[in-house]
Design a protein around this motif. Structure first.
Motif, short mmCIF file in Angstrom:
data_model
loop_
_atom_site.label_atom_id
_atom_site.label_comp_id
_atom_site.label_asym_id
_atom_site.label_seq_id
_atom_site.Cartn_x
_atom_site.Cartn_y
_atom_site.Cartn_z
N ALA A 128 26.59 18.27 7.42
CA ALA A 128 25.81 17.87 6.25
C ALA A 128 26.75 17.75 5.05
CB ALA A 128 24.71 18.89 5.93
N TYR A 129 26.42 16.84 4.16
CA TYR A 129 27.11 16.71 2.87
C TYR A 129 28.63 16.71 2.99
CZ TYR A 129 22.34 17.49 1.65
OH TYR A 129 20.97 17.38 1.60
N GLY A 130 29.12 15.97 3.99
CA GLY A 130 30.56 15.76 4.09
C GLY A 130 31.32 16.79 4.90
N SER A 169 32.03 15.15 18.39
CA SER A 169 31.80 13.90 17.64
C SER A 169 30.47 14.09 16.91
CB SER A 169 31.78 12.70 18.57
OG SER A 169 30.75 12.85 19.52
N TYR A 170 29.94 13.03 16.31
CA TYR A 170 28.72 13.15 15.51
C TYR A 170 27.59 13.77 16.33
CZ TYR A 170 24.44 11.61 13.13
OH TYR A 170 23.19 11.56 12.54
N ARG A 171 27.18 14.97 15.93
CA ARG A 171 26.09 15.71 16.57
C ARG A 171 26.30 15.94 18.07
NH1 ARG A 171 24.91 16.32 11.72
NH2 ARG A 171 22.79 16.35 10.92
N LYS A 172 27.56 15.94 18.47
CA LYS A 172 27.85 16.11 19.90
C LYS A 172 29.04 17.01 20.16
CE LYS A 172 26.23 11.81 21.91
NZ LYS A 172 26.65 10.44 22.09
N GLY A 176 13.88 19.55 11.23
CA GLY A 176 14.91 18.89 10.42
C GLY A 176 14.91 17.39 10.70
N SER A 177 16.08 16.76 10.67
CA SER A 177 16.14 15.33 10.98
C SER A 177 15.66 15.14 12.41
CB SER A 177 17.58 14.82 10.92
OG SER A 177 18.06 14.85 9.61
N PHE A 178 14.66 14.29 12.58
CA PHE A 178 14.15 14.07 13.94
C PHE A 178 14.90 12.95 14.64
CE2 PHE A 178 11.30 12.62 17.27
CZ PHE A 178 11.06 13.82 17.90
N ILE A 186 13.67 3.55 8.62
CA ILE A 186 12.28 4.01 8.75
C ILE A 186 11.51 3.70 7.46
CG2 ILE A 186 10.83 6.08 9.03
CD1 ILE A 186 13.14 7.23 10.80
N GLU A 187 12.21 3.92 6.35
CA GLU A 187 11.57 3.63 5.05
C GLU A 187 11.26 2.14 4.93
OE1 GLU A 187 13.69 5.36 1.77
OE2 GLU A 187 12.57 4.18 0.30
N GLN A 188 12.24 1.29 5.28
CA GLN A 188 12.05 -0.16 5.17
C GLN A 188 11.00 -0.67 6.14
OE1 GLN A 188 13.62 -2.07 2.72
NE2 GLN A 188 14.15 -0.01 2.07
N1 EPU Z 1 17.89 7.07 2.99
C1 EPU Z 1 16.82 6.22 2.71
N2 EPU Z 1 15.56 6.71 2.85
C2 EPU Z 1 15.31 7.98 3.24
C3 EPU Z 1 16.39 8.84 3.53
C4 EPU Z 1 17.68 8.35 3.40
O1 EPU Z 1 17.00 5.07 2.33
O2 EPU Z 1 14.13 8.36 3.34
C5 EPU Z 1 19.28 6.56 2.84
C6 EPU Z 1 19.71 6.55 1.39
O3 EPU Z 1 20.56 5.46 1.22
C7 EPU Z 1 20.48 7.85 1.26
C8 EPU Z 1 21.16 7.93 2.61
O4 EPU Z 1 20.18 7.40 3.52
O5 EPU Z 1 21.42 7.81 0.22
C9 EPU Z 1 21.58 9.31 3.03
O6 EPU Z 1 20.47 10.18 2.98
P1 EPU Z 1 20.64 11.76 3.03
O7 EPU Z 1 21.75 12.19 2.20
O8 EPU Z 1 19.30 12.37 2.81
O9 EPU Z 1 21.10 12.04 4.53
P2 EPU Z 1 20.54 11.56 5.92
O10 EPU Z 1 21.48 10.59 6.51
O11 EPU Z 1 19.10 11.17 5.86
C10 EPU Z 1 21.93 13.39 7.20
C11 EPU Z 1 21.71 14.48 8.20
C12 EPU Z 1 21.02 15.68 7.57
C13 EPU Z 1 21.92 16.17 6.43
C14 EPU Z 1 22.12 15.02 5.43
C15 EPU Z 1 23.07 15.35 4.32
C16 EPU Z 1 21.50 13.41 10.35
C17 EPU Z 1 20.58 13.06 11.48
N3 EPU Z 1 20.92 14.00 9.32
O12 EPU Z 1 20.64 12.93 6.79
O13 EPU Z 1 20.94 16.71 8.54
O14 EPU Z 1 21.35 17.30 5.77
O15 EPU Z 1 22.69 13.88 6.12
O16 EPU Z 1 24.37 15.35 4.80
O17 EPU Z 1 22.69 13.16 10.44
C18 EPU Z 1 19.52 17.61 10.23
O18 EPU Z 1 20.35 17.22 11.05
O19 EPU Z 1 18.48 18.21 10.59
C19 EPU Z 1 19.71 17.30 8.83
C20 EPU Z 1 18.80 17.58 7.91
#
Ligand code: EPU
Length: 373
Positions: free
Chosen positions: A166-168, A199-202, A274-276, A312-314
């Motif tokens: 997360a976050y880099g 690797s990513y999530r692996k 968390g992220s599904f 998903i949002e789009q």
């Molecule tokens: N975004 C959208 N709509 C959304 C969510 C995200 O457009 O509803 C786009 C935006 O451009 C945003 C970008 O995605 O700037 C990144 O979003 P965010 O920082 O929330 O991260 P994420 O990619 O949605 C991943 C991890 C999270 C982790 C965050 C922060 C995965 C599957 N998920 O989410 O991990 O906290 O980055 O690093 O890689 C988890 O695995 O359970 C989890 C919460």
């Protein structure tokens, strides 16, 4: 070893789905790990290693097998000067099964200040420690490397399995080795970072060697200092908005904790895993093609990605209630179990979301949490 019988998987997992598990064994020493697998063998039952249950989905029929949970606690520090090891037992975020509901960890006491040089420090962490207690412990010591992984629910032993990130930061950046029990040849071993093939999530623990190893402890190498800038986008934005000048591990931990609290559901309050869905990683040509179509592609050190949350949002699904699951209106990657009672509801919701995104964009979303079966 604590032996429990007929425990609902819904009570052991944050998505709160799943019927009864025949046995749940809680192991408190490395020797008990071998005993637990011996127990399963006696009953001719399959095994499944569960941690905090924050990334695991139970099935309606339950699990006619043996769930094993690591309850080993403790952190030891190896200082570079070979000074005496410091040992610590942190408060855990997971209560015992008999106590029922889980509670967030109480903050561990601030350890005594001691002089630090800038050499890396190794922390050996028993797998049953609650992950966020470990992050707090490291931040209290001004050690950088895992501060961006604050507030990820789960046990330390589960962290390398899916290479939490997360976050880099991801755990692959700081993990040196893990101690495991190898169920194939029934021996205790040490696996290095290279062995784990992250690797990513692996890692090999959830791919090629799934179910083979039980993680007893993990060893991280952390450094006194700060995360290099620029930081992850949302952290930089936060820093700019609030004029923050303190980039210490504890300051970054506080920022990440605030960002997460605003976006991600607290699994104790709202049922979720968390992220599904995983983000989508593309090779160069696929990234170029996606960009040509106007999709946002992030080209980072970890590869080219399209945010599945964006897709998903789009696709118009953010905030929607689908078969009892709410697509979070703050982070579309997250499904919140509002009223679903069965795994079938989840399967229906998942298929609908995957189908809609595929129809609109041609990308196939992949589920992130594992299934207990
Ligand atoms: N975004 C959208 N709509 C959304 C969510 C995200 O457009 O509803 C786009 C935006 O451009 C945003 C970008 O995605 O700037 C990144 O979003 P965010 O920082 O929330 O991260 P994420 O990619 O949605 C991943 C991890 C999270 C982790 C965050 C922060 C995965 C599957 N998920 O989410 O991990 O906290 O980055 O690093 O890689 C988890 O695995 O359970 C989890 C919460």
């Amino acid at each position: 070893m604590k032996v429990n019988e007929n425990i609902l998987i819904s009570s052991l997992t944050t998505m709160r789905l799943g019927g009864p598990a025949r046995f749940v064994l809680e192991v408190e020493t490395p020797e008990e790990v071998a005993d637990a697998y011996g127990f399963a063998e006696q009953y001719h039952l399959p095994t499944f290693v569960l941690g905090y249950g924050a990334n695991t989905i139970g099935h309606d029929e339950g699990f006619n097998g043996v769930i094993i949970i690591n309850r080993m606690k403790g952190i030891s520090i190896e200082t570079p000067t070979n000074a005496p090891e410091e040992k610590s037992d942190l408060a855990s975020g997971q209560s015992s099964l008999s106590e029922g509901h889980k509670t967030w960890a109480s903050a561990p006491e601030r350890p005594e200040e001691r002089e630090l040089d800038h050499s890396p420090i190794k922390l050996k962490i028993m797998g049953g420690e609650y992950w966020d207690d470990v992050v707090e412990y490291a931040c209290n010591k001004d050690l950088t490397g895992i501060e961006a992984l604050s507030k990820i629910p789960g046990l330390a032993g589960a962290a390398p399995v899916q290479n939490i990130g997360a976050y880099g930061q991801e755990i692959a950046d700081t993990l040196v080795e893990i101690d495991v029990y190898d169920t194939l040849d029934r021996t205790y071993k040490t696996l290095s970072r290279a062995d784990l093939n992250f690797s990513y999530r692996k890692s090999i623990l959830n791919t090629t060697s799934k179910n083979r190893y039980f993680v007893i402890s993990i060893t991280l190498e952390l450094k006194p200092g700060e995360m290099p800038r620029p930081l992850y986008n949302s952290i930089e934005q936060y820093i700019a908005t609030f004029n923050i000048t303190d980039y210490s591990p504890m300051s970054i931990r506080n920022i990440v904790s605030t960002i997460r609290a605003n976006k991600l559901p607290d699994p104790l309050v709202q049922a979720s895993a968390g992220s599904f869905f995983k983000n989508i990683y593309l090779d160069e040509s696929a990234a170029d093609a996606a960009e040509a179509k106007g999709y946002p592609v992030y080209r980072g050190k970890d590869g080219n990605k399209i945010n599945s949350g964006w897709l998903i949002e789009q696709a118009g699904l953010k905030g929607k209630l689908i078969h009892g699951f709410r697509v979070s209106d703050k982070a579309a990657l997250v499904l919140i179990n509002e009223s679903a009672k069965s795994y079938q509801d989840l399967a229906n919701a998942r298929n609908e979301i995957i189908g809609k995104v595929y129809d609109k964009y041609g990308f196939w979303l992949e589920q992130e949490p594992v299934e207990l079966q």
